[in-house]
Design a protein around this motif. Sequence first.
Motif, PDB file in Angstrom:
ATOM      1  N   UNK A  25      -5.491  -9.183  14.538  1.00  0.00           N
ATOM      2  CA  UNK A  25      -4.407  -8.136  14.646  1.00  0.00           C
ATOM      3  C   UNK A  25      -4.110  -7.335  13.515  1.00  0.00           C
ATOM      4  N   UNK A  26      -4.694  -6.111  13.925  1.00  0.00           N
ATOM      5  CA  UNK A  26      -4.161  -4.327  12.768  1.00  0.00           C
ATOM      6  C   UNK A  26      -2.920  -4.783  12.499  1.00  0.00           C
ATOM      7  N   UNK A  27      -2.842  -4.916  11.306  1.00  0.00           N
ATOM      8  CA  UNK A  27      -1.058  -5.193  10.532  1.00  0.00           C
ATOM      9  C   UNK A  27      -0.705  -3.691   9.918  1.00  0.00           C
ATOM     10  N   UNK A  28      -1.027  -3.274   8.257  1.00  0.00           N
ATOM     11  CA  UNK A  28      -1.077  -2.527   8.050  1.00  0.00           C
ATOM     12  C   UNK A  28      -2.455  -1.948   6.984  1.00  0.00           C
ATOM     13  N   UNK A  29      -2.145  -1.295   6.403  1.00  0.00           N
ATOM     14  CA  UNK A  29      -3.490  -0.649   5.642  1.00  0.00           C
ATOM     15  C   UNK A  29      -3.069   0.015   4.240  1.00  0.00           C
ATOM     16  N   UNK A  30      -3.632  -0.183   3.515  1.00  0.00           N
ATOM     17  CA  UNK A  30      -3.837  -0.423   2.032  1.00  0.00           C
ATOM     18  C   UNK A  30      -5.005   0.073   1.480  1.00  0.00           C
ATOM     19  N   UNK A  31      -4.150   0.976   0.327  1.00  0.00           N
ATOM     20  CA  UNK A  31      -4.857   1.951  -0.348  1.00  0.00           C
ATOM     21  C   UNK A  31      -5.188   1.533  -1.945  1.00  0.00           C
ATOM     22  N   UNK A  32      -5.905   2.241  -2.553  1.00  0.00           N
ATOM     23  CA  UNK A  32      -6.235   1.330  -3.781  1.00  0.00           C
ATOM     24  C   UNK A  32      -4.964   1.750  -4.793  1.00  0.00           C
ATOM     25  N   UNK A  33      -4.556  -0.229  -5.367  1.00  0.00           N
ATOM     26  CA  UNK A  33      -3.803  -0.431  -6.317  1.00  0.00           C
ATOM     27  C   UNK A  33      -2.236   0.447  -5.934  1.00  0.00           C
ATOM     28  N   UNK A  34      -2.305   0.109  -4.178  1.00  0.00           N
ATOM     29  CA  UNK A  34      -0.787   0.142  -3.787  1.00  0.00           C
ATOM     30  C   UNK A  34      -0.745  -1.622  -3.623  1.00  0.00           C
ATOM     31  N   UNK A  35       0.203  -1.963  -3.599  1.00  0.00           N
ATOM     32  CA  UNK A  35       0.855  -3.172  -2.792  1.00  0.00           C
ATOM     33  C   UNK A  35       2.136  -3.126  -1.814  1.00  0.00           C
ATOM     34  N   UNK A  36       1.788  -4.149  -0.449  1.00  0.00           N
ATOM     35  CA  UNK A  36       2.842  -3.683  -0.005  1.00  0.00           C
ATOM     36  C   UNK A  36       3.288  -5.299  -0.130  1.00  0.00           C
ATOM     37  N   UNK A  37       4.951  -4.946   1.217  1.00  0.00           N
ATOM     38  CA  UNK A  37       5.306  -6.444   1.347  1.00  0.00           C
ATOM     39  C   UNK A  37       6.311  -6.195   2.270  1.00  0.00           C
ATOM     40  N   UNK A  38       5.443  -7.317   2.977  1.00  0.00           N
ATOM     41  CA  UNK A  38       5.695  -7.344   4.353  1.00  0.00           C
ATOM     42  C   UNK A  38       6.250  -9.268   4.845  1.00  0.00           C
ATOM     43  N   UNK A  39       7.656  -9.249   6.084  1.00  0.00           N
ATOM     44  CA  UNK A  39       7.722 -10.430   6.207  1.00  0.00           C
ATOM     45  C   UNK A  39       7.483 -10.905   7.720  1.00  0.00           C
TER      46      UNK A  39
END
Length: 127
Positions: A25-39
Amino acid sequence: MKIRCTRNTGFYGMGSPIEIKKDDEKWFYLSQNQTKQVEVEAAECTIQAKFFFLKSVPFKVIDQGHIIDLEITMNPTLIFVYVILFVGMFLIPVLHLNVIEILLLLIIYFIFVFSMLSKAYVIKEKN
């Protein structure tokens, strides 16, 4: 469990974000050199990176009691083939290849590329 995803794909597709899917399932998008933290509430899940036809092999994440740090990169084999193709363009006049030989090489190249579409990205756990 907490998951931190970092995209580090170099200049390949750096102008467009890649889609991160959790359990298909679609969760999120990441751009170049981007960091995302999710729970994530589940104890385990499957994560996959996708950009149009390019995908990663699904990566299974299991709760280990700490933040799971993932990095998404391009498959080194695919990058190597791109370099070979680029260098090969300059070798065509030197090797005096005819049209049939060039077409044969292109067919082999496209067969390889299509076989690599589902392995274009690599998801690995950072240390």
